[in-house]
Structures are given as structure tokens and as C-alpha cells.
Design an enzyme around this catalytic site. Structure first.
Site, PDB file in Angstrom:
ATOM      1  CG  HIS A  59      -1.907  -1.088   1.243  1.00 41.29           C
ATOM      2  ND1 HIS A  59      -3.037  -1.027   2.022  1.00 41.29           N
ATOM      3  CD2 HIS A  59      -1.971  -2.277   0.581  1.00 41.29           C
ATOM      4  CE1 HIS A  59      -3.763  -2.104   1.832  1.00 41.29           C
ATOM      5  NE2 HIS A  59      -3.135  -2.896   0.974  1.00 41.29           N
ATOM      6  CD  GLU A  61      -1.780   4.658   3.029  1.00 38.88           C
ATOM      7  OE1 GLU A  61      -2.894   5.180   3.117  1.00 38.88           O
ATOM      8  OE2 GLU A  61      -1.551   3.680   2.284  1.00 38.88           O
ATOM      9  CB  CYS A  89      -6.563   0.072   5.063  1.00 38.23           C
ATOM     10  SG  CYS A  89      -4.918  -0.665   4.839  1.00 38.23           S
ATOM     11  CB  CYS A  92      -1.855   1.979   5.943  1.00 45.67           C
ATOM     12  SG  CYS A  92      -1.755   1.245   4.295  1.00 45.67           S
TER      13      CYS A  92
END
Length: 161
Positions: A59, A61, A89, A92
Site C-alpha cells: 500500500h 503508506e 486502512c 497502514c
């Protein structure tokens, strides 16, 4: 605690995260971008690389956190701020907590992501204890369960974290 960034800096960095996300879509990636600003002022960027790398943990992040940690040669990003194009999410958020990031700012929220087909609602429900059937996790003690921790405690050269 690190001083809070000015509203102008927050807007500037969030705009950069959004721009990263838009460029990533043009490059065939997911619509997520992030940057970590470390305490020394360093900028470390990440975009969603899940489908590009076949890595469900890539992801934006997490990629930005990995970049910052590698560049700073430390796993402890205390004093850093994470800026994300969208609400992080649970994966993250956990990565930011483990990295000791001081604060997180995001532009779009989880509901905007859901409207675009990225619905993490089930994950939030899972961590709230509302949907344990999604992935059963069971503790199963074995005689050697504590052995790795014994080895850790006995290692005089360990790096605490």
C-alpha cells in the site's frame, strides 16, 4: 512530542500525496499515494504497488514508510508525519504505529474509497470484533512456544524495538 505542522504544510503535503495517487493511476497502479516527512525534513514517497508487485502489503503508506526507514537507516520514525491521499486502512495504520510515526493526515476518507470500489469496511469490522469469521485466528500452545522469547532475552546483542 513534535510540533504540529502548519495548515499550509498539511495542505501542501496532502496535495503531493493526491498528485502521486493520480500519477500512479496513469501508470497503471492503484489510486493511492503517500509521503512521510521525517523529523529532519526528508520527504519519502510511496504509491500503491499491490498489483504491480503482486504484493498485497504494498500500500502507498507502507511503501512510503519502507522508503523512509531505509533512507534513514532506522526502523524508528519517531518525529515523522505520514500524509496519505486516502484514509489509511488497518494495515497502514498498524505499519505507522510500528514505525512510531507521530501523526497521520489524510485527504479522502474510507467512504470515498468505498464508492470507488475500495471497501475496507469488513476489515474495520473484523478488528472491532464484529466479523471474526472472516479469518479465524486461534492460539495453539506447544511445548516450545516460548523458546524464541527465551533466546531473545538471552541474546546480549539484541536490538530493542
Amino acid at each position: 512530542m513534535v510540533a504540529q505542522p502548519s495548515p499550509a504544510h498539511v495542505s501542501e503535503y496532502l496535495s503531493q500525496a493526491v498528485d502521486l495517487a493520480v500519477r500512479n493511476v496513469a501508470d497503471g497502479g492503484g489510486p493511492f499515494g503517500a509521503l512521510v516527512v521525517t523529523s529532519d525534513g526528508g520527504l519519502h514517497f510511496g504509491v500503491n504497488r499491490v498489483t504491480r508487485d503482486n504484493d498485497p502489503t504494498a500500500h502507498a503508506e507502507v511503501v512510503a514508510i519502507r522508503q523512509a526507514a531505509a533512507k534513514c537507516a532506522t526502523f524508528d520514525l519517531s518525529g515523522a508525519v505520514l500524509y496519505a491521499s486516502c484514509e489509511p486502512c488497518p494495515l497502514c495504520l498498524s505499519a505507522a504505529l510500528w514505525a512510531r510515526v507521530d501523526r497521520v493526515y489524510f485527504a479522502a476518507d474510507r467512504y470515498g474509497a468505498a464508492a470507488a470500489g475500495f471497501d475496507d469496511a469488513l476489515f474495520y469490522e473484523y478488528f472491532e470484533g464484529l466479523r471474526p469469521e472472516l479469518m479465524p485466528v486461534r492460539h495453539t500452545d506447544i511445548p516450545t512456544s516460548g523458546t524464541p522469547f527465551d533466546a531473545w532475552r538471552q541474546n546480549p546483542d539484541r536490538t530493542e524495538y
